[in-house]
Scaffold this motif. Structure first.
Motif, PDB file in Angstrom:
ATOM      1  N   UNK A   6       0.805  -1.066   0.029  1.00  0.00           N
ATOM      2  CA  UNK A   6       0.112   0.118   0.074  1.00  0.00           C
ATOM      3  C   UNK A   6       0.922   1.590   0.056  1.00  0.00           C
ATOM      4  N   UNK A   7       1.999   1.366   0.514  1.00  0.00           N
ATOM      5  CA  UNK A   7       2.930   2.301   0.677  1.00  0.00           C
ATOM      6  C   UNK A   7       4.474   1.960   0.617  1.00  0.00           C
ATOM      7  N   UNK A   8       5.294   3.001   0.261  1.00  0.00           N
ATOM      8  CA  UNK A   8       6.680   2.666   0.415  1.00  0.00           C
ATOM      9  C   UNK A   8       6.942   2.305   1.856  1.00  0.00           C
ATOM     10  N   UNK A   9       6.157   2.612   2.636  1.00  0.00           N
ATOM     11  CA  UNK A   9       6.741   2.321   4.163  1.00  0.00           C
ATOM     12  C   UNK A   9       6.383   0.818   4.645  1.00  0.00           C
ATOM     13  N   UNK A  10       5.742   0.208   3.945  1.00  0.00           N
ATOM     14  CA  UNK A  10       5.338  -1.227   4.056  1.00  0.00           C
ATOM     15  C   UNK A  10       6.595  -2.003   4.055  1.00  0.00           C
ATOM     16  N   UNK A  11       6.563  -2.929   4.831  1.00  0.00           N
ATOM     17  CA  UNK A  11       7.810  -3.986   4.735  1.00  0.00           C
ATOM     18  C   UNK A  11       7.622  -5.083   4.217  1.00  0.00           C
ATOM     19  N   UNK A  12       8.725  -5.651   3.597  1.00  0.00           N
ATOM     20  CA  UNK A  12       8.778  -7.027   2.811  1.00  0.00           C
ATOM     21  C   UNK A  12       9.842  -7.959   3.396  1.00  0.00           C
ATOM     22  N   UNK A  13       9.486  -9.380   3.386  1.00  0.00           N
ATOM     23  CA  UNK A  13      10.638  -9.977   3.684  1.00  0.00           C
ATOM     24  C   UNK A  13      10.408 -11.242   2.960  1.00  0.00           C
ATOM     25  N   UNK A  14      11.655 -12.147   2.678  1.00  0.00           N
ATOM     26  CA  UNK A  14      11.439 -13.156   1.986  1.00  0.00           C
ATOM     27  C   UNK A  14      10.572 -14.466   2.526  1.00  0.00           C
ATOM     28  N   UNK A  15       9.684 -14.946   2.023  1.00  0.00           N
ATOM     29  CA  UNK A  15       9.015 -16.175   2.245  1.00  0.00           C
ATOM     30  C   UNK A  15       9.723 -17.387   2.591  1.00  0.00           C
ATOM     31  N   UNK A  16       9.396 -18.290   3.134  1.00  0.00           N
ATOM     32  CA  UNK A  16      10.032 -19.643   3.748  1.00  0.00           C
ATOM     33  C   UNK A  16       9.851 -20.664   2.654  1.00  0.00           C
ATOM     34  N   UNK A  17      10.959 -21.346   2.436  1.00  0.00           N
ATOM     35  CA  UNK A  17      10.778 -22.694   1.507  1.00  0.00           C
ATOM     36  C   UNK A  17      11.212 -22.317   0.138  1.00  0.00           C
ATOM     37  N   UNK A  18      12.173 -21.355   0.114  1.00  0.00           N
ATOM     38  CA  UNK A  18      12.937 -21.227  -1.496  1.00  0.00           C
ATOM     39  C   UNK A  18      14.194 -21.545  -1.271  1.00  0.00           C
ATOM     40  N   UNK A  19      14.758 -21.761  -2.365  1.00  0.00           N
ATOM     41  CA  UNK A  19      16.213 -22.067  -2.333  1.00  0.00           C
ATOM     42  C   UNK A  19      16.951 -21.409  -3.639  1.00  0.00           C
ATOM     43  N   UNK A  20      17.929 -20.327  -3.040  1.00  0.00           N
ATOM     44  CA  UNK A  20      18.260 -19.645  -4.249  1.00  0.00           C
ATOM     45  C   UNK A  20      19.681 -19.802  -4.557  1.00  0.00           C
ATOM     46  N   UNK A  21      20.258 -19.816  -5.757  1.00  0.00           N
ATOM     47  CA  UNK A  21      21.498 -20.062  -6.053  1.00  0.00           C
ATOM     48  C   UNK A  21      21.892 -19.131  -7.028  1.00  0.00           C
ATOM     49  N   UNK A  22      23.192 -18.770  -6.952  1.00  0.00           N
ATOM     50  CA  UNK A  22      23.940 -17.847  -7.893  1.00  0.00           C
ATOM     51  C   UNK A  22      24.251 -18.536  -9.466  1.00  0.00           C
ATOM     52  N   UNK A  23      24.115 -17.731 -10.410  1.00  0.00           N
ATOM     53  CA  UNK A  23      24.054 -18.226 -11.542  1.00  0.00           C
ATOM     54  C   UNK A  23      24.785 -17.192 -12.411  1.00  0.00           C
TER      55      UNK A  23
END
Length: 101
Positions: A6-23
């Motif tokens: 709703x606004x730029x003040x809202x906070x976001x965070x990664x969800x659980x259960x994701x695997x991230x790798x560098x390519x």
């Protein structure tokens, strides 16, 4: 339930259960729940790293303005668009800013 930003003040965070790798310079993610791969790209990968802990959208934009050559309005638009896609895929959580007082 998918909660929009709703606004730029809202906070976001990664969800659980994701695997991230560098390519190379980019990041790819596997959602364990969905069994789907996502290419976050270089900028998306940087956003994902910044969301390890809850962070406001405004803080994300400020960090990206330091890392990349882009004007503020374009950066805000692109970040909000990217985050909206992550929300639609249930990959992040949103906490709305609670006014104090």
């Amino acid at each position: 339930m998918k909660v929009p930003i709703n606004s730029l003040a809202d906070k976001v965070v990664q969800g659980q259960g994701n695997i991230v790798s560098d390519m190379g310079a980019e990041k790819v993610m596997l959602s364990i729940q969905k069994g789907k791969y996502y290419n976050l790209g270089e900028t998306g990968g940087r956003i994902w790293e910044l969301m390890k802990e809850p962070i406001s959208v405004q803080q994300l934009v400020s960090s990206l303005l330091e890392d990349f050559q882009v004007d503020k309005a374009t950066c805000e638009d692109q970040v909000l668009s990217f985050l909206s896609q992550l929300i639609m895929e249930d990959l992040i959580e949103v906490a709305h800013d609670q006014p104090t007082g």
